[in-house]
Design a protein around this motif. Structure first.
Motif, PDB file in Angstrom:
ATOM      1  N   LYS A   1      -4.603  -6.548   6.912  1.00  0.00           N
ATOM      2  CA  LYS A   1      -3.294  -6.079   6.437  1.00  0.00           C
ATOM      3  C   LYS A   1      -2.200  -6.314   7.475  1.00  0.00           C
ATOM      4  O   LYS A   1      -1.060  -5.903   7.295  1.00  0.00           O
ATOM      5  CB  LYS A   1      -3.364  -4.587   6.086  1.00  0.00           C
ATOM      6  CG  LYS A   1      -4.226  -4.290   4.869  1.00  0.00           C
ATOM      7  CD  LYS A   1      -4.276  -2.788   4.582  1.00  0.00           C
ATOM      8  CE  LYS A   1      -5.113  -2.482   3.347  1.00  0.00           C
ATOM      9  NZ  LYS A   1      -5.165  -1.019   3.056  1.00  0.00           N
TER      10      LYS A   1
ATOM     11  N   ARG B   1       4.485  -1.921   3.140  1.00  0.00           N
ATOM     12  CA  ARG B   1       4.720  -2.923   2.103  1.00  0.00           C
ATOM     13  C   ARG B   1       3.749  -2.653   0.953  1.00  0.00           C
ATOM     14  O   ARG B   1       3.176  -1.567   0.872  1.00  0.00           O
ATOM     15  CB  ARG B   1       4.574  -4.333   2.671  1.00  0.00           C
ATOM     16  CG  ARG B   1       3.333  -4.587   3.474  1.00  0.00           C
ATOM     17  CD  ARG B   1       3.327  -6.010   4.044  1.00  0.00           C
ATOM     18  NE  ARG B   1       2.205  -6.236   4.948  1.00  0.00           N
ATOM     19  CZ  ARG B   1       2.244  -6.081   6.255  1.00  0.00           C
ATOM     20  NH1 ARG B   1       3.393  -5.704   6.848  1.00  0.00           N
ATOM     21  NH2 ARG B   1       1.182  -6.301   6.998  1.00  0.00           N
ATOM     22  N   GLN B   2       3.506  -3.658   0.119  1.00  0.00           N
ATOM     23  CA  GLN B   2       2.732  -3.426  -1.104  1.00  0.00           C
ATOM     24  C   GLN B   2       1.348  -2.822  -0.833  1.00  0.00           C
ATOM     25  O   GLN B   2       0.945  -1.880  -1.501  1.00  0.00           O
ATOM     26  CB  GLN B   2       2.582  -4.751  -1.869  1.00  0.00           C
ATOM     27  CG  GLN B   2       2.008  -4.544  -3.268  1.00  0.00           C
ATOM     28  CD  GLN B   2       2.009  -5.829  -4.071  1.00  0.00           C
ATOM     29  OE1 GLN B   2       2.422  -6.874  -3.582  1.00  0.00           O
ATOM     30  NE2 GLN B   2       1.580  -5.745  -5.312  1.00  0.00           N
ATOM     31  N   ASP B   3       0.602  -3.391   0.142  1.00  0.00           N
ATOM     32  CA  ASP B   3      -0.760  -2.897   0.385  1.00  0.00           C
ATOM     33  C   ASP B   3      -0.783  -1.787   1.438  1.00  0.00           C
ATOM     34  O   ASP B   3      -1.846  -1.268   1.773  1.00  0.00           O
ATOM     35  CB  ASP B   3      -1.694  -4.031   0.793  1.00  0.00           C
ATOM     36  CG  ASP B   3      -1.162  -4.808   1.992  1.00  0.00           C
ATOM     37  OD1 ASP B   3       0.017  -4.617   2.345  1.00  0.00           O
ATOM     38  OD2 ASP B   3      -1.925  -5.601   2.575  1.00  0.00           O
TER      39      ASP B   3
ATOM     40  N   GLN C   1       1.238   1.666   1.806  1.00  0.00           N
ATOM     41  CA  GLN C   1       2.202   2.409   1.015  1.00  0.00           C
ATOM     42  C   GLN C   1       3.032   3.425   1.790  1.00  0.00           C
ATOM     43  O   GLN C   1       4.025   3.939   1.294  1.00  0.00           O
ATOM     44  CB  GLN C   1       1.480   3.109  -0.144  1.00  0.00           C
ATOM     45  CG  GLN C   1       0.861   2.103  -1.112  1.00  0.00           C
ATOM     46  CD  GLN C   1       0.127   2.781  -2.258  1.00  0.00           C
ATOM     47  OE1 GLN C   1       0.023   4.000  -2.283  1.00  0.00           O
ATOM     48  NE2 GLN C   1      -0.343   1.974  -3.204  1.00  0.00           N
ATOM     49  N   SER C   2       2.600   3.744   3.020  1.00  0.00           N
ATOM     50  CA  SER C   2       3.357   4.746   3.773  1.00  0.00           C
ATOM     51  C   SER C   2       3.219   4.519   5.272  1.00  0.00           C
ATOM     52  O   SER C   2       2.362   3.741   5.719  1.00  0.00           O
ATOM     53  CB  SER C   2       2.850   6.156   3.433  1.00  0.00           C
ATOM     54  OG  SER C   2       1.519   6.328   3.912  1.00  0.00           O
TER      55      SER C   2
END
Length: 707
Positions: free
Chosen positions: A117, A143-145, A147-148
């Motif tokens: 990631k 980002r998309q993969d 989330q926080s």
């Protein structure tokens, strides 16, 4: 490097190690080297040579593993000059595997997922501990993969945890804490605690002890209890102290980075370091326990194999029983089966009179000189029956251990020896032959089935087999073997022979007849010069034309003996056994580059008593006839007994009943007992005092009685 490594491990001189390794590389055996190459080794004994073999194999295994790792790293393009140097200088497998750990192919980890990631840069930033606003930096990775921010930081911590786990200094530090402070603790599985099989382990239902101090027998008992599902075992240290120690090596700031490193340390310790290294510590303790248990087993086996032989006497052997009767056989002086039948002196048939008549008539017909009774079921009753018989001649009566006899009777070896007889007859033959020559008979049985040791099925089986084979080899070669009467099993343990050549020797004997000289041994198929060199000194030929053929003098030294005899103006035959003449030999006269004083002293010692059997002769032993079961025992009784097993915590004694009693180490002597073998030996006849009898648990506590 090999010689230095072995010398460092054994503390033996490098010259002795070098020469011994050279002999081993030339396919010389341990018995041959220790007996006939003393000048080369500096008079090393079999134990020291065995240690050289052990560390030679250890070094070679280490070098092989290094080569495999170096090739793998090179293929992966991970090998740097610095790493290569570290690997090549590693002096044990633990260090080597630690160095390889970061590059080892493994199943996908949490750290791998985080790397995929793209979170490795964030992990490096945290480890640098130079930023004051970590959350702002972490936000850039959302980002998309991811989330926080917390997801990003958690992924980075997984990567850091893996780095921590792979650091050799940290692994070493945790290992040290485990070595010094680890406790082994057990907890009973409540649903199993009342099971009958669990009761023998009840002492360990809730147990705690320092792992570094736990005796081998206790650790093996605990691990067996765990394996059988009665307890749970865990290894404990001060976890808070361990994590603080790791953190102190990594944290050098007080910002938010330090908080995340601390979380990563806890995760690395609980999830990766502690489970792996605690298991490693337990396995290391288990390996030490195995070594200790195997050593005890090996010592016991040596004592058993070197048990007192009756010699070439005609024996009537009985395998006692109740309902199925007593199986008896008559054996010739060389152990050949001459007669067999079954008698029924005990319940339910109770034909004691008929049985006594039959035994008396067989004793007369086959000129029996001794009777061997197996020590299993109905042994005491059969012994009492035998002692009521009035024989024409003086016949000695012995009770013989049946341990492993049933294994032999059903074995391929037994079927080959007695293809037309059933297992009961073969078992009786084994009992009789054990009295005549324990060594010759017991080598036919898998050593693990003989039952002289504890937890033999729980220890490293490869190490156990190697140790037991070495013990058998030592005993066979220490005693020597009559090549014209020895079985294939016995011959296979002779230095330089092995199973195939043993088979060829027996086949030659069957086709050609008895060997008349040691020179003739060379005619055996595939027995070349090397095998002859290694074996000849341990093979005996009774009644040979050359009397040296029935001695431990090696054929390579025959010329020296002839020269001694010539110089003393006697024949070789006149020299043998003549102590007065042998005293006149000037050994220095016969020294050469190949033969020194050590070998010459051995030759003279052998000439004084050629072919002397190092074993004591068998002695008759009688149990207390009033003691039939455990309920007949009372505290304070003095009883005759035979040592039938030795452990690190004491010895077990047969007092003539089904259950053996234990003399704990504390009851062997008034002073501290370092080694049980210094106070008793296997099959020793002793007097014991009954201290305590627990009928319910079938346990008997004894004390060695000082006569």
């Amino acid at each position: 490097m090999l010689i230095k490594y072995i010398s460092t491990q054994t503390q033996l001189p490098e010259s002795s190690v070098k020469n011994t390794v050279q002999l081993l590389n030339e396919a010389c055996t341990i018995p041959f080297i220790s007996r006939y190459r003393k000048e080369h080794t500096g008079n090393l004994d079999e134990v020291q040579i065995g240690d050289i073999v052990k560390y030679k194999e250890e070094f070679e295994a280490l070098e092989k593993r290094k080569a495999t790792i170096l090739k793998t790293l090179e293929d992966q393009n991970d090998l740097t000059p610095a790493l290569k140097e570290q690997i090549e200088s590693a002096n044990n497998l633990i260090i080597l595997e630690d160095l390889y750990l970061p590059f080892k192919k493994k199943r996908k980890t949490k750290a791998d997922t985080a790397r995929n990631k793209g979170l490795e840069p964030l992990a490096k930033i945290i480890m640098s501990q130079n930023t004051s606003d970590l959350e702002a930096i972490a936000y850039k990775y959302v980002r998309q993969d991811i989330q926080s921010i917390e997801d990003a930081l958690e992924g980075a911590r997984h990567i850091i945890a893996e780095w921590i786990n792979e650091r050799t200094d940290i692994r070493h530090a945790i290992r040290q804490q485990l070595e010094r402070h680890a406790q082994i603790a057990t907890a009973v599985i409540k649903t199993k605690k009342d099971e009958e099989k669990a009761q023998k382990f009840r002492d360990y239902f809730d147990w705690e002890e320092a792992l570094s101090r736990i005796p081998s027998h206790r650790l093996l008992a605990i691990l067996r209890a765990e394996k059988e599902g009665f307890i749970r075992v865990k290894i404990d240290i001060d976890h808070e102290r361990a994590t603080q120690h790791i953190a102190s090596r990594l944290i050098r700031s007080k910002n938010s980075c330090a908080d995340h490193i601390e979380l990563a340390v806890t995760d690395a310790y609980k999830r990766l370091l502690y489970p792996s290294l605690a298991n490693e510590a337990l396995q290391a303790a288990k390996a030490l326990a195995d070594t200790s248990a195997i050593s005890v087993f090996s010592k016991n086996l040596r004592q058993l194999l070197l048990g007192s032989p009756l010699g070439e006497k005609r024996v009537l052997a009985i395998d006692p029983g109740f309902r199925s009767g007593c199986k008896l056989v008559c054996l010739g002086a060389q152990g050949q089966l001459e007669h067999n039948e079954t008698i029924y002196p005990h319940a339910p048939k109770n034909d004691s009179i008929g049985a006594m008549k039959k035994i008396r008539s067989l004793a007369d017909a086959y000129k029996i000189e001794a009777i061997a009774i197996g020590n299993g079921t109905a042994s005491r009753e059969t012994e009492a029956l035998i002692r009521k018989i009035h024989f024409k001649n003086d016949i000695q009566v012995f009770v013989v251990s049946e341990a492993g006899a049933s294994i032999y009777s059903a074995s391929k070896i037994a079927r080959e020896e007695f293809p037309n007889y059933d297992v009961t007859v073969r078992g009786s033959v084994s009992i009789g032959r054990r009295l005549q020559d324990p060594l010759a008979e017991l080598v036919k049985i898998d050593a693990q089935s003989i039952g002289v040791g504890q937890y033999q099925h729980d220890v490293d089986q490869t190490q156990l087999q190697k140790s037991l084979d070495a013990a058998v080899e030592h005993c066979v070669n220490a005693v020597g073997v009559n090549i014209n009467t020895a079985s294939k099993s016995l011959l296979s343990y002779v230095s330089g022979i092995g199973p195939k050549l043993a088979e060829n020797i027996v086949k030659y004997r069957e086709e050609t007849g008895s060997f008349s000289s040691r020179k003739e041994i060379k005619k055996v198929a595939r027995l070349g010069d090397k095998a002859f060199e290694q074996s000849a000194g341990f093979l005996r030929i009774k009644g040979a034309k050359n009397p040296l053929d029935d001695s431990a003098v090696h054929p390579e030294s025959y010329a020296i003996v002839k020269a001694m005899a010539k110089d003393l103006n006697v024949t070789v035959k006149e020299l043998i056994g003549n102590s007065e003449v042998l005293k006149q030999v000037d050994l220095k006269k016969y020294c050469s580059d190949a033969v020194g004083l050590l070998t010459l002293e051995d030759i003279v010692k052998e000439l004084e008593k050629p072919g002397l059997d190092i074993r004591e002769q068998a002695k008759v032993f009688t149990f207390n006839q009033n003691i039939k079961t455990i309920t007949d025992l009372q505290e304070g009784q003095l009883l005759p007994g035979i040592v039938n097993n030795i452990t690190n915590f004491g010895c077990f004694v047969d007092v003539g009943i089904k259950e053996s009693g234990l003399i704990h180490v504390s009851n062997l002597s008034d002073s501290f007992v370092k080694d049980v073998n210094e106070h008793v030996h296997l099959h020793q006849q002793i007097i014991v005092k009954v201290l305590e009898v627990d009928v319910a648990r079938k346990r008997i506590q004894l004390q060695l009685h000082k006569k």
